[in-house]
Design an enzyme around this catalytic site. Sequence first.
Site, PDB file in Angstrom:
ATOM      1  CB  CYS A   1      -0.923  -0.012   1.212  1.00 19.00           C
ATOM      2  SG  CYS A   1      -2.014   1.402   1.268  1.00 19.00           S
TER       3      CYS A   1
ATOM      4  CB  CYS B   1      -0.756   2.589   3.986  1.00 22.34           C
ATOM      5  SG  CYS B   1      -2.213   1.911   3.231  1.00 22.34           S
ATOM      6  CG  ASP B   2       3.163   1.262   4.460  1.00 24.14           C
ATOM      7  OD1 ASP B   2       2.515   1.714   5.410  1.00 24.14           O
ATOM      8  OD2 ASP B   2       3.188   0.061   4.159  1.00 24.14           O
TER       9      ASP B   2
END
Length: 324
Positions: free
Chosen positions: A144, A147-148
């Site tokens: 992701c 997300c990261d």
Amino acid sequence: MSLLPKSPPVKPGDKYDVIIVGLGPAGYSAALYSARYVLKTLVIGETPGGQLTEAGELDDYLGLISTQAMDAIKLFNRHVEKYGVHVLIDHVEHFKKEGDQFVVKTKRKGEYFADAIIVAIGVKRRKLGVPGEAEFTGRGVSYCAICDAALFKNKRVVVVGGGDSAVEGAEILSRYATHVYLVHRRDEFRAQPYNVMSVKGKPNVEFLLSHVVKEIKGDKVVRQVVVQNLKTGELRTLDVDGIFIEIGHEPAKDWVQNVGLASDPEGYILVDEWMRTNIPGVFAAGDCIAQLKGFRQVITAAAQGAVAAYSAYKYVVEKRTKKV
Ligand code: NAP
């Protein structure tokens, strides 16, 4: 505002008109429409928002202009709260017909009963299946980018895939990382041209087309990714700190087969235009269905959820009328 909708109390053994399995956009939309048809509605899911929690900005849902995905989920929550939808955070292990109703078994919080079911379980992330992938997951291997990405400030990364997730992921990572290799197995992108345009020409994004990942290496964390040029066969070792695998999703084939739903060979649920499955009283919507497989959008999932709720409403009314 919480990412969890406020809900009337839910007790094991409760009976509902409709139980919706899945809390992504299709599930929320089905819940909203079902509650507006004044059906007693329970929606069960593990993560409010589903895959939408992995999205960044939403700018292709009519009326939500440049809206952060998390803010969109909060709006979805407010909307179902307004209609008193019951919400349970749990995993549905399976459901089956017993007598004239369905029994839905959850992992942690018991069984629930319903006249109709809407399956909106989404899809799960596809894995590359190369050496090092499992070993370094969470230690440089991510699924992701949204997300990261911020964890890779001033680092070097690989993004794998040629769809919208990979291309959008590469664009987001280019804002943090010093260098982004975009590795795709073909020369053509599957992603929308607008998204491809937004990364082409970025000085820190390098396209490695007709390339595949052969291995992920490291010590405690990822240090290198070995790629192969499919045209020349040449192997190249990239010194990187992370790899983002954004190669799409696959359906929960085993779950779908276990509950007896007819699916295509990959495991996507077969529905008709009214979102009816092969099991009377069971409807399906969103990314888990076979329709529009190549075009997954929040707005299409929401539309399918609404149609599924309408069909569930017709089914429940017909069932009651027959009983009377
Ligand atoms: P996708 O469209 O299925 O693309 C997956 C990509 O990964 C493809 O380019 C595919 O290559 C590649 N791939 C698949 N298996 C692979 C493997 N084993 N090894 C190497 N490469 C592999 O998946 P997605 O990008 O996650 O998008 C899913 C859906 O969500 C799409 O409908 C997409 O449009 C939508 N989406 C939309 C947006 C947006 O509109 N803003 C953002 C994200 C996602 P091939 O091309 O060669 O098959």
